[in-house]
Motif scaffolding. Structure first.
Motif, PDB file in Angstrom:
ATOM      1  N   PHE A 189       0.866  -1.173   0.000  1.00 14.18           N
ATOM      2  CA  PHE A 189       0.000   0.000   0.000  1.00 14.18           C
ATOM      3  C   PHE A 189       0.904   1.224   0.000  1.00 14.18           C
ATOM      4  O   PHE A 189       1.649   1.468   0.948  1.00 14.18           O
ATOM      5  N   ILE A 190       0.869   1.997  -1.088  1.00 17.49           N
ATOM      6  CA  ILE A 190       1.700   3.197  -1.219  1.00 17.49           C
ATOM      7  C   ILE A 190       0.802   4.417  -1.124  1.00 17.49           C
ATOM      8  O   ILE A 190      -0.138   4.571  -1.901  1.00 17.49           O
ATOM      9  N   THR A 191       1.079   5.274  -0.168  1.00 15.30           N
ATOM     10  CA  THR A 191       0.232   6.446   0.031  1.00 15.30           C
ATOM     11  C   THR A 191       0.465   7.495  -1.046  1.00 15.30           C
ATOM     12  O   THR A 191       1.579   7.635  -1.578  1.00 15.30           O
ATOM     13  N   VAL A 192      -0.592   8.226  -1.372  1.00 14.27           N
ATOM     14  CA  VAL A 192      -0.476   9.395  -2.245  1.00 14.27           C
ATOM     15  C   VAL A 192      -0.684  10.674  -1.433  1.00 14.27           C
ATOM     16  O   VAL A 192      -0.863  11.749  -1.995  1.00 14.27           O
ATOM     17  N   ASP A 193      -0.647  10.518  -0.103  1.00 17.94           N
ATOM     18  CA  ASP A 193      -0.847  11.652   0.806  1.00 17.94           C
ATOM     19  C   ASP A 193       0.281  11.662   1.838  1.00 17.94           C
ATOM     20  O   ASP A 193       0.057  11.466   3.026  1.00 17.94           O
ATOM     21  N   PRO A 194       1.525  11.879   1.373  1.00 18.10           N
ATOM     22  CA  PRO A 194       2.657  11.756   2.287  1.00 18.10           C
ATOM     23  C   PRO A 194       2.677  12.795   3.399  1.00 18.10           C
ATOM     24  O   PRO A 194       3.321  12.575   4.435  1.00 18.10           O
ATOM     25  N   ARG A 195       1.985  13.899   3.225  1.00 17.53           N
ATOM     26  CA  ARG A 195       1.995  14.937   4.258  1.00 17.53           C
ATOM     27  C   ARG A 195       1.353  14.429   5.554  1.00 17.53           C
ATOM     28  O   ARG A 195       1.842  14.699   6.645  1.00 17.53           O
TER      29      ARG A 195
END
Length: 218
Positions: A122-128
């Motif tokens: 699972f790779i996030t697209v919301d790293p903040r």
């Protein structure tokens, strides 16, 4: 004999077309063009989702360097020798992401011994917001088979580009945390050599995903 020549009436004038209105033939051609474009887009989408090998889709996937839930650097090479089943999403996702990850976890159970050769990521697209500890806790909620990965905004942008993932921030209010993330929803199956095999539909049940994986893995 007297021959009377009758005057030939002039031809009817062409129909008057109001200003700003395209002639009927142009409307027809435009309509046909739109229909053709829709058909071509639909055909391309079918080829993409059907995952036919040998289609000219361009390269999908590539090297990446991210962090796991413990802050440890993780690269694509760490998974060579195993299949990767990659999903891009974010932990604040209200429905699609948790539904998909639940199905992936169920698929791993259905695969039996073959699951030991598959690494769901699972790779996030919301790293903040999705720090290593956040993705670790989130992925663990679906079971031990799924690994959560995050990184810097630049690293996430790079891996998303490699996998042709669409994502964008969608503001929902004035506050810094008032946003959601629009993103594409596809599972990517990568082979033991790191090369792309096929997409797997993310809107399926665990049984259906497992059946697709068994077929694609041979």
């Amino acid at each position: 004999m007297n021959t009377t020549t009758r005057p030939v009436p002039p031809p009817d004038p062409p129909p008057r077309i109001p200003p700003g209105t395209a002639p009927p033939n142009r409307i027809l051609y435009a309509t046909m063009g739109i229909v053709l474009a829709v058909l071509l887009i639909g055909a391309g989408g079918f080829l993409w989702l059907s995952g036919g090998r040998g289609t000219n889709l361009g390269r999908i996937g590539g090297p990446f360097t991210l962090e796991d839930g413990n802050g440890k650097p993780i690269t694509a090479r760490d998974f060579h020798g195993n299949y990767m089943l990659i999903y891009f999403g974010y932990t604040f996702c209200p429905d699609v992401c948790p539904t998909t990850l639940n199905a992936v976890a169920a698929a791993m159970d259905k695969l039996g011994p073959a699951a030991s050769h598959v690494r769901p990521l699972f790779i996030t697209v919301d790293p903040r917001r999705d720090t290593p500890s956040v993705v670790k806790q989130y992925a663990a909620a679906f079971g031990p088979s799924i690994t959560g990965l995050t990184g810097t905004p630049a690293e996430i942008a790079q891996v998303a580009k490699e996998y042709r993932v669409y994502y964008a921030e969608h503001r929902t209010g004035p506050g810094p945390e008032d946003y959601s993330m629009d993103h594409s929803s596809v599972l990517y199956l990568m082979g033991p050599d790191g090369n792309f095999i096929a997409p797997v539909r993310a809107d399926q049940s665990g049984d259906e995903i497992a059946a697709d994986l068994k077929k694609l893995m041979g």
